[in-house]
Design an enzyme around this catalytic site. Structure first.
Site: not given
Ligand code: AMP
Length: 282
Positions: A37, A61
């Site tokens: 993030h 979701q």
């Molecule tokens: P989430 O909080 O898991 O819904 O993710 C929020 C955003 O962070 C989404 O756009 C994910 O694709 C991105 N994200 C989650 N994990 C990673 C990672 N390891 N590297 C890069 N972006 C990530």
């Protein structure tokens, strides 16, 4: 400048007034922020004057048997991350603030939402697109950053923006990994030490596929690693391995010579993990 925390849409409107003019970048998240993030937030800061991070665990979701209620919620630590990273505003609405009790209309991800990850999570991508469109309408960003980690989500958001003429630029950020290859995820904190060892086989399988050039060999090499991982203790329980076109998420065939996404999803213990790599077959 101090971080503005907006807990509802009225506070968000005020935050935008206080922050003033300039380009706005939105980083949508479900919180439990980690280095992945942070990398999105930094990329947002390079592209815009103001970075808004949304933190919302979106009930739409999650399937009925998924981890909505136990999804990690670490709000104070998340605010500290946003403060450190120079975020202008955090938008953290409640579910009641986001969704009207008599809501009817939602975004459909179409057929592309029913393949690969969508085949295992019915309705998931409809829920993602619905909340993302709402966040776009509420925050009104010039651009939004999404991680390649969720490759099908990224592809569907690009599709939504194109199909519905949404005036937001979509920027992709590469996947951030631990030094041993494990892709960072808020769900990694569920893993026991032994489960984490098994979980490493996801990225190992992707790397085994990535050194091949032909679709059949790529699938074969990755599958061989996953089949061995199924015999570990604790085992890796595969949902799917797919080699697909990055935009449409349809399977690629022999002789394919462009970029492809090698995507995998598996359970280790009760934790479901996804990972992918972009391969250049050209
Ligand atoms: P989430 O909080 O898991 O819904 O993710 C929020 C955003 O962070 C989404 O756009 C994910 O694709 C991105 N994200 C989650 N994990 C990673 C990672 N390891 N590297 C890069 N972006 C990530």
């Amino acid at each position: 400048m101090d971080l503005i925390v907006a807990g509802n849409r009225a506070e968000l409107r005020k935050a935008r007034e206080v922050a003033g003019p300039g380009r706005y970048a939105l980083v949508p998240t479900m919180g439990a922020l980690h280095e992945g993030h942070r990398s999105l937030i930094r990329l947002a800061g390079e592209r815009a004057e103001h970075v808004v991070v949304s933190i919302f665990v979106n009930p739409l979701q999650f399937g009925p048997n998924e981890d909505f209620s136990r999804y990690p919620r670490t709000f104070d630590a998340d605010l500290a991350v946003c403060e450190q990273e120079g975020v202008r505003a955090v938008f953290a609405p409640s579910a009641a603030d986001m969704y009207l009790p008599d809501r009817q209309v939602a975004v459909s991800a179409g057929a592309m939402g029913t393949v690969v990850e969508g085949a295992f999570r019915p309705g998931h991508f409809d829920g993602v697109l619905t909340v993302v469109l709402k966040l776009f309408n509420l925050v009104q960003p010039d651009l939004a950053i999404f991680g390649q980690k969720d490759a099908q989500q990224l592809a569907l958001i690009r599709r939504m923006v194109a199909d519905l003429d949404v005036p937001v630029e979509i920027v992709a950020a590469p996947t951030v990994r631990e030094p041993d290859g494990l892709a960072l995820s808020s769900r990694n904190r569920y893993l026991s030490a032994r489960e984490r060892v098994t979980a490493l086989e996801l990225s190992r399988a992707l790397r085994a596929g990535a050194v091949q050039r032909e679709p059949a060999r790529i699938r074969q090499a990755a599958r061989a690693v996953l089949e061995e991982a199924a015999r570990l203790d604790p085992p890796l329980l595969l949902d799917y391995l797919a080699l697909v076109d990055p935009a449409s998420f349809t399977d690629v065939g022999e002789g394919y010579r462009r970029q492809a996404v090698l995507a995998v999803a598996a359970k280790v213990g009760t934790t479901r993990l996804i990972d992918n790599m972009v391969l250049d077959l050209g």
